[in-house]
Write a protein that holds these residues in place. Sequence first.
Motif, PDB file in Angstrom:
ATOM      1  N   ALA A   1       4.695  10.009   6.781  1.00  0.00           N
ATOM      2  CA  ALA A   1       5.099   8.737   7.354  1.00  0.00           C
ATOM      3  C   ALA A   1       4.622   8.183   8.395  1.00  0.00           C
ATOM      4  O   ALA A   1       4.624   7.051   8.533  1.00  0.00           O
ATOM      5  CB  ALA A   1       6.765   9.007   7.504  1.00  0.00           C
ATOM      6  N   LEU A   2       4.346   9.050   9.525  1.00  0.00           N
ATOM      7  CA  LEU A   2       3.807   8.624  10.706  1.00  0.00           C
ATOM      8  C   LEU A   2       2.468   8.176  10.524  1.00  0.00           C
ATOM      9  O   LEU A   2       2.106   7.026  11.039  1.00  0.00           O
ATOM     10  CB  LEU A   2       3.749   9.841  11.807  1.00  0.00           C
ATOM     11  CG  LEU A   2       2.990   9.396  12.998  1.00  0.00           C
ATOM     12  CD1 LEU A   2       3.648   8.456  13.931  1.00  0.00           C
ATOM     13  CD2 LEU A   2       3.095  10.654  13.962  1.00  0.00           C
ATOM     14  N   PHE A   3       1.593   8.592   9.685  1.00  0.00           N
ATOM     15  CA  PHE A   3       0.298   8.412   9.414  1.00  0.00           C
ATOM     16  C   PHE A   3       0.423   6.795   8.856  1.00  0.00           C
ATOM     17  O   PHE A   3      -0.385   5.994   9.020  1.00  0.00           O
ATOM     18  CB  PHE A   3      -0.469   9.120   8.711  1.00  0.00           C
ATOM     19  CG  PHE A   3      -2.002   8.491   7.837  1.00  0.00           C
ATOM     20  CD1 PHE A   3      -2.824   8.759   8.634  1.00  0.00           C
ATOM     21  CD2 PHE A   3      -1.805   8.086   6.636  1.00  0.00           C
ATOM     22  CE1 PHE A   3      -4.142   8.382   8.174  1.00  0.00           C
ATOM     23  CE2 PHE A   3      -2.935   7.533   6.198  1.00  0.00           C
ATOM     24  CZ  PHE A   3      -4.161   7.610   6.894  1.00  0.00           C
ATOM     25  N   THR A   4       1.324   6.544   7.800  1.00  0.00           N
ATOM     26  CA  THR A   4       1.502   5.448   7.293  1.00  0.00           C
ATOM     27  C   THR A   4       1.918   4.155   8.042  1.00  0.00           C
ATOM     28  O   THR A   4       1.547   3.317   8.205  1.00  0.00           O
ATOM     29  CB  THR A   4       2.493   5.677   6.106  1.00  0.00           C
ATOM     30  OG1 THR A   4       2.295   6.577   5.132  1.00  0.00           O
ATOM     31  CG2 THR A   4       2.899   4.448   5.225  1.00  0.00           C
ATOM     32  N   GLN A   5       2.915   4.846   9.152  1.00  0.00           N
ATOM     33  CA  GLN A   5       3.381   3.608  10.004  1.00  0.00           C
ATOM     34  C   GLN A   5       2.153   3.252  11.054  1.00  0.00           C
ATOM     35  O   GLN A   5       1.966   2.018  11.167  1.00  0.00           O
ATOM     36  CB  GLN A   5       4.382   4.178  10.941  1.00  0.00           C
ATOM     37  CG  GLN A   5       5.179   3.037  11.675  1.00  0.00           C
ATOM     38  CD  GLN A   5       5.677   1.934  11.124  1.00  0.00           C
ATOM     39  OE1 GLN A   5       6.503   2.145  10.097  1.00  0.00           O
ATOM     40  NE2 GLN A   5       5.190   0.864  11.574  1.00  0.00           N
TER      41      GLN A   5
ATOM     42  N   VAL B   1       0.904  -1.169  -0.025  1.00  0.00           N
ATOM     43  CA  VAL B   1       0.036  -0.040   0.031  1.00  0.00           C
ATOM     44  C   VAL B   1       0.953   1.284  -0.154  1.00  0.00           C
ATOM     45  O   VAL B   1       1.977   1.247   0.708  1.00  0.00           O
ATOM     46  CB  VAL B   1      -0.969  -0.148   1.422  1.00  0.00           C
ATOM     47  CG1 VAL B   1      -1.723   1.225   1.339  1.00  0.00           C
ATOM     48  CG2 VAL B   1      -1.764  -1.204   1.098  1.00  0.00           C
ATOM     49  N   VAL B   2       0.379   2.278  -0.738  1.00  0.00           N
ATOM     50  CA  VAL B   2       1.245   3.638  -0.837  1.00  0.00           C
ATOM     51  C   VAL B   2       0.177   4.597  -0.591  1.00  0.00           C
ATOM     52  O   VAL B   2      -0.678   4.904  -1.225  1.00  0.00           O
ATOM     53  CB  VAL B   2       1.974   3.810  -2.186  1.00  0.00           C
ATOM     54  CG1 VAL B   2       2.687   4.971  -2.141  1.00  0.00           C
ATOM     55  CG2 VAL B   2       2.769   2.399  -2.600  1.00  0.00           C
ATOM     56  N   PHE B   3       0.215   5.313   0.563  1.00  0.00           N
ATOM     57  CA  PHE B   3      -0.429   6.366   0.935  1.00  0.00           C
ATOM     58  C   PHE B   3       0.168   7.574   0.156  1.00  0.00           C
ATOM     59  O   PHE B   3       1.299   7.755   0.627  1.00  0.00           O
ATOM     60  CB  PHE B   3      -0.413   6.434   2.361  1.00  0.00           C
ATOM     61  CG  PHE B   3      -1.313   5.409   2.998  1.00  0.00           C
ATOM     62  CD1 PHE B   3      -2.780   5.498   3.231  1.00  0.00           C
ATOM     63  CD2 PHE B   3      -0.428   4.251   3.766  1.00  0.00           C
ATOM     64  CE1 PHE B   3      -3.327   4.600   3.642  1.00  0.00           C
ATOM     65  CE2 PHE B   3      -1.304   3.500   4.361  1.00  0.00           C
ATOM     66  CZ  PHE B   3      -2.620   3.310   4.341  1.00  0.00           C
ATOM     67  N   VAL B   4      -0.627   8.318  -0.555  1.00  0.00           N
ATOM     68  CA  VAL B   4      -0.137   9.468  -1.326  1.00  0.00           C
ATOM     69  C   VAL B   4      -0.776  10.816  -0.671  1.00  0.00           C
ATOM     70  O   VAL B   4      -2.113  10.757  -0.689  1.00  0.00           O
ATOM     71  CB  VAL B   4      -0.392   9.559  -2.798  1.00  0.00           C
ATOM     72  CG1 VAL B   4      -0.196  10.536  -3.448  1.00  0.00           C
ATOM     73  CG2 VAL B   4       0.110   8.226  -3.285  1.00  0.00           C
TER      74      VAL B   4
END
Length: 138
Positions: free
Chosen positions: A60-64, A35-38
């Motif tokens: 990056a924090l949201f993605t983690q 998954v890539v969060f853009v």
Amino acid sequence: MFSKIMVPVDLRHEEQLKKSLNVVGNLAKTYKSKVVFVGVSLAAPTEISRNPEEYTAKLALFTQEQSNQHGIHAESHPIFSVDPTADLNDKLLDSIDELGADLVVMATHIPDVSDYIFANHGNYISDHADVSVFLVRG
């Protein structure tokens, strides 16, 4: 079936993303997809961040957090624009190709009269993308 799922996110509206984030988590686990969060933002200060570095760190924090919560492999992809409102659709379409995504999952809203005046990004992406687009209302 899907190897890379692109998920456009607006960190200003994280609460409205819950349903679509659950869909993404389930799809990614089912298909063992990356998954890539853009996120598309101004390089200038906004209510989310003061500069590109801070925005990159918040995405990056949201993605983690999403990776940990859903047990998926995810990465972030920040995009900076002089005018995100005007550039959003083109930036997202370019990212689909750049990232090699084969599915886009986007949160959307229930259509109303304003959709006849203002752009609906989910509809635009689904109409113009060369890959499958899953619009999640709610």
